[in-house]
Design a protein around this motif. Structure first.
Motif, mmCIF file in Angstrom:
data_model
loop_
_atom_site.group_PDB
_atom_site.id
_atom_site.type_symbol
_atom_site.label_atom_id
_atom_site.label_comp_id
_atom_site.label_asym_id
_atom_site.label_seq_id
_atom_site.Cartn_x
_atom_site.Cartn_y
_atom_site.Cartn_z
ATOM 1 N N ALA A 66 -13.642 -37.971 -6.003
ATOM 2 C CA ALA A 66 -12.953 -37.312 -4.894
ATOM 3 C C ALA A 66 -11.454 -37.176 -5.166
ATOM 4 C CB ALA A 66 -13.183 -38.093 -3.594
ATOM 5 N N VAL A 67 -10.863 -38.172 -5.830
ATOM 6 C CA VAL A 67 -9.450 -38.060 -6.195
ATOM 7 C C VAL A 67 -9.247 -36.884 -7.144
ATOM 8 C CG1 VAL A 67 -7.533 -39.195 -7.380
ATOM 9 C CG2 VAL A 67 -8.987 -40.506 -5.820
ATOM 10 N N ALA A 68 -10.163 -36.736 -8.105
ATOM 11 C CA ALA A 68 -10.057 -35.620 -9.053
ATOM 12 C C ALA A 68 -10.183 -34.277 -8.346
ATOM 13 C CB ALA A 68 -11.136 -35.756 -10.127
ATOM 14 N N LEU A 69 -11.017 -34.220 -7.304
ATOM 15 C CA LEU A 69 -11.275 -32.947 -6.629
ATOM 16 C C LEU A 69 -10.246 -32.622 -5.565
ATOM 17 C CD1 LEU A 69 -15.160 -33.169 -6.121
ATOM 18 C CD2 LEU A 69 -13.928 -31.863 -7.867
ATOM 19 N N PHE A 70 -9.792 -33.634 -4.828
ATOM 20 C CA PHE A 70 -9.035 -33.375 -3.614
ATOM 21 C C PHE A 70 -7.579 -33.821 -3.636
ATOM 22 C CE2 PHE A 70 -13.452 -34.303 -1.737
ATOM 23 C CZ PHE A 70 -13.839 -32.978 -1.891
ATOM 24 N N THR A 120 -9.310 -34.093 3.649
ATOM 25 C CA THR A 120 -10.092 -34.413 2.453
ATOM 26 C C THR A 120 -10.652 -35.837 2.511
ATOM 27 O OG1 THR A 120 -7.982 -34.927 1.357
ATOM 28 C CG2 THR A 120 -8.950 -32.762 0.944
ATOM 29 N N ALA A 121 -9.956 -36.747 3.200
ATOM 30 C CA ALA A 121 -10.516 -38.094 3.384
ATOM 31 C C ALA A 121 -11.782 -38.029 4.238
ATOM 32 C CB ALA A 121 -9.476 -39.000 4.043
ATOM 33 N N ALA A 122 -11.760 -37.193 5.287
ATOM 34 C CA ALA A 122 -12.946 -37.023 6.126
ATOM 35 C C ALA A 122 -14.099 -36.421 5.318
ATOM 36 C CB ALA A 122 -12.619 -36.133 7.321
ATOM 37 N N LEU A 123 -13.791 -35.430 4.491
ATOM 38 C CA LEU A 123 -14.832 -34.817 3.658
ATOM 39 C C LEU A 123 -15.377 -35.810 2.642
ATOM 40 C CD1 LEU A 123 -16.447 -32.338 2.801
ATOM 41 C CD2 LEU A 123 -14.493 -31.636 1.388
ATOM 42 N N SER A 129 -12.644 -41.515 6.899
ATOM 43 C CA SER A 129 -13.705 -41.553 5.898
ATOM 44 C C SER A 129 -14.911 -42.327 6.416
ATOM 45 C CB SER A 129 -13.181 -42.198 4.616
ATOM 46 O OG SER A 129 -14.190 -42.264 3.633
ATOM 47 N N THR A 130 -14.663 -43.447 7.082
ATOM 48 C CA THR A 130 -15.758 -44.273 7.593
ATOM 49 C C THR A 130 -16.497 -43.565 8.723
ATOM 50 O OG1 THR A 130 -14.418 -46.210 7.066
ATOM 51 C CG2 THR A 130 -16.332 -46.548 8.476
ATOM 52 N N ALA A 131 -15.767 -42.996 9.658
ATOM 53 C CA ALA A 131 -16.393 -42.325 10.796
ATOM 54 C C ALA A 131 -17.270 -41.155 10.338
ATOM 55 C CB ALA A 131 -15.320 -41.838 11.766
ATOM 56 N N PHE A 132 -16.735 -40.346 9.446
ATOM 57 C CA PHE A 132 -17.504 -39.195 8.991
ATOM 58 C C PHE A 132 -18.685 -39.617 8.116
ATOM 59 C CE2 PHE A 132 -14.062 -36.810 10.716
ATOM 60 C CZ PHE A 132 -14.556 -35.534 10.931
ATOM 61 N N ALA A 133 -18.567 -40.736 7.417
ATOM 62 C CA ALA A 133 -19.693 -41.233 6.640
ATOM 63 C C ALA A 133 -20.847 -41.658 7.545
ATOM 64 C CB ALA A 133 -19.256 -42.409 5.771
#
Length: 419
Positions: free
Chosen positions: A342-346, A297-300, A251-255
């Motif tokens: 994001a939890v709701a979506l993924f 999904t964490a990356a997204l 998540s951090t890297a993709f952000a």
């Protein structure tokens, strides 16, 4: 116990990292004041939480106040004893949770410092932190982590697992970020930030190296924050902590990458401060679902957080005229809310989980935000929160502390900055 305790002891690095970011992204004449303010609000938050905050928050299974409707019991506030009385410090999950919360309440209390930097009195920030640590944070944390009504949405209404916020995207960061929004609204922008025509002037941070070091320290601290939250609140097997670490890193890297690409397209070159803001935004967004999302999904989630943070900083500054020197509102408030969405979506399908997440988001926006604004407004009426214009020009280091952070160096003033 050893894994959880080790993770908890990493959390102070996140606090140190955010403090260095706030100082580095602000003006040099306010650097010492921001660091002293961090120490001050942390001390006040821990002291007030010790006196009454933990009693109001409580833990699952402890005494609480509740009401009953349609045959279902809903907890709304903890009913524990003040001064940690009755707590057994035996290494149990409950005692580890208390230690975890001491760091979390301090983290939430220091977030508004970034949005009020350069103009917020030290005394006013301490009063604000006392209310946050004594009531705002414990109440919402009880609803989410203490067995309160948001956590009960699953058992009482069949809405998935209830409101899921494993590492505190909403409980810590949205609460702190929205409090920072209220502070920035009431304080108003820094002197020279806006021209008579309403256009914002760029006021660059004085030390990007300090801010970058803060990002790296926060990254390490977040690995502990998310891992401890997953063990304490998601009831995961210890082997799944590896997934928590992977999701946090991705998540951090993709952000960071998303923020760099967005600012490259938007401004022609990657923006240093916005990339750092995006880094923390990715960390914050990862927290809610770090134990329930998969790596893709964490990356997204992180990539979208990086874009949201960069876009919201610009939107707040240009459209809403909200001056947030450290980007705290976007990093913590916006990213924290996005993490819950994001939890709701993924997250894996649990019937009604999306509605539970939206209920939690609506609660923080519909109850916590108005309450926080009322608190800041009341403090400002009784004890004006903003320093005088002359004090702001002089710098809060000299005005409130009597000494600058860099006494041996010549520091350029507003004339150099064109403000």
């Amino acid at each position: 116990m050893i894994l959880c305790l080790t993770s908890i002891f990493l959390i102070p690095l996140a606090i140190v990292g955010l403090a260095l970011m706030n100082a580095g992204l602000g003006r040099s004449r306010n650097a010492a004041h921001l660091l002293v303010s961090t120490l001050g609000v942390l001390s006040v938050a821990v002291a007030v939480y010790f006196v009454c905050g933990y009693a109001f928050q409580g833990s699952p299974g402890l005494a609480s106040y509740w009401f009953k409707t349609e045959g279902k019991q809903w907890d709304w506030i903890g009913g524990g004893k003040f001064f940690f009385r009755g707590v057994v410090f035996d290494g149990s999950l409950r005692s580890l949770n208390l230690l975890f919360q001491l760091f979390c309440v301090g983290l939430a209390a220091m977030i508004p410092l970034g949005s009020g930097g350069g103009r917020w009195k030290l005394s006013a920030s301490a009063i604000s932190s006392a209310v946050l640590a004594g009531w705002t944070y414990p109440l919402f944390a009880h609803w989410v982590w203490g067995g309160g009504w948001l956590a009960q949405l699953g058992t009482n209404f069949g809405l998935g697992q209830g409101f899921v916020d494993v590492g505190g995207s909403t409980t810590i960061h949205a609460v702190g970020g929205l409090t920072g929004l209220c502070v920035a609204w009431i304080l108003g922008p820094r002197l020279g930030k806006y021209s008579p025509q309403g256009m914002p002037a760029a006021i660059p941070g004085h030390d990007m190296v300090m801010a970058g070091l803060g990002c790296l320290l926060a990254f390490v601290g977040w690995l502990g924050l998310n891992s401890a939250g997953a063990v304490l609140f998601a009831n995961i097997p210890l082997s799944q902590v590896v997934l928590v670490g992977v999701n946090t890193v991705l998540s951090t890297a993709f952000a960071i990458l998303a923020a760099a690409i967005y600012t490259r397209i938007r401004f022609g070159k990657p923006d240093t401060s916005l990339c750092m803001n995006g880094c923390v935004g990715g960390l914050v967004a990862s927290s809610a679902g770090c134990a329930v999302l998969g790596p893709p999904t964490a990356a997204l989630t992180g990539a979208l957080a990086g874009i949201l943070v960069a876009a919201s900083v610009e939107f707040l500054e240009l459209r809403l005229k909200v001056d947030d020197p450290g980007g705290s509102i976007s990093m913590h408030g916006v990213s924290g809310l996005w993490g819950a969405i994001a939890v709701a979506l993924f997250a894996p399908n649990h019937a009604g989980q999306w509605l539970a997440q939206l209920t939690g988001i609506a609660t923080v926006l519909g109850l916590v935000l108005p309450f926080s604004y009322g608190v800041q407004w009341g403090i400002d009426r009784v004890w004006p929160m903003r320093v005088s214009p002359e004090a702001e020009r002089l710098g809060l280091d000299l005005h409130e502390l009597g000494a600058g952070a860099y006494p041996e160096f010549m520091i350029h003033g507003d004339e150099f900055l064109g403000s």
